[in-house]
Design a protein around this motif. Sequence first.
Motif, PDB file in Angstrom:
ATOM      1  N   ASP A   1       6.079  12.966 -22.791  1.00 37.22           N
ATOM      2  CA  ASP A   1       5.694  14.225 -23.423  1.00 37.22           C
ATOM      3  C   ASP A   1       6.263  15.427 -22.643  1.00 37.22           C
ATOM      4  N   TYR A   2       7.509  15.320 -22.271  1.00 36.80           N
ATOM      5  CA  TYR A   2       8.261  16.366 -21.563  1.00 36.80           C
ATOM      6  C   TYR A   2       7.824  16.616 -20.117  1.00 36.80           C
ATOM      7  N   GLU A   3       6.854  15.840 -19.639  1.00 40.43           N
ATOM      8  CA  GLU A   3       6.397  16.023 -18.262  1.00 40.43           C
ATOM      9  C   GLU A   3       6.900  14.886 -17.374  1.00 40.43           C
ATOM     10  N   VAL A   4       7.150  15.217 -16.102  1.00 40.86           N
ATOM     11  CA  VAL A   4       7.448  14.173 -15.124  1.00 40.86           C
ATOM     12  C   VAL A   4       6.117  13.519 -14.748  1.00 40.86           C
ATOM     13  N   VAL A   5       5.901  12.288 -15.168  1.00 42.91           N
ATOM     14  CA  VAL A   5       4.621  11.621 -14.894  1.00 42.91           C
ATOM     15  C   VAL A   5       4.712  10.672 -13.705  1.00 42.91           C
TER      16      VAL A   5
END
Length: 157
Positions: free
Chosen positions: A86-90
Motif C-alpha cells: 500500500d505504497y509504504e515500506v513495511v
Amino acid sequence: MSEKLQVEAIQQGTVIDHIPAGQGIRILKRLHLESAGKRITVGMNLPSQNHGLKDIIKVEGRMFTEDEAHQLALFAPSATINVIDDYEVVNKFGMQLPDTLVGVFPCPNSNCISLNEPVNSYFYISVKGEADSGDAQVKMRCKYCEKSFNKEVVVGN
Ligand code: CTP
Ligand code: ZN
C-alpha cells in the motif's frame, strides 16, 4: 519516503535499493526477474547518499523467496530489500549471506566430480577478514572437491 523519488513509487512489491551502479542489469538477468511477467522498473546510475552512484530495481506484485535473497547477497552485498505494501515500506532488510549455495553455479574446478555426475553443485560459504575494514573476502568451498574459491571466481564479477 525520500523527498524526491528518483523512480516512480510502487504500490505493492519489492524494491532492491543501493545496488552498486552497473550491477542492476546483471542482477535482473541472474535472478530472471523479468520472466515472471511482473512490472519491473530499473533505475541506473542514480545519485546515492553514501555510495556515489547506485542502481535500483522495483518489482511489482511479488516478494522475493529466501533463495533469491541469498543469491542477491552474493551479487550485491551492499543492497537493501524493501517490502512495499500500500505504497509504504513495511519491511527493510540488508543482505545476509547463505551458509550454503546449492545448484546455482558450477564448480570452477574442471576436475571436480560434480561436473560429471548428475548432482547439484554445492558450496559452503564463509567470510574471511573484517567487513568493517573493507577487506572481507567471501569464500566458497565445494563440497565435492573441497577446493575453496574466492566468490568472484564462482559467481563472476
Ligand atoms: N519505494 C518505492 N515505492 C514506495 C515506497 C518506497 O519504490 N511506495 C522505494 C524508494 O524509492 C526507495 C526504497 O523504496 O528507493 C526505500 O524507501 P525508503 O525507505 O522510504 O527510502 P530511504 O529512507 O531513502 O531508504 P534507505 O534509508 O534504505 O536509503
Ligand atoms: Zn568442486
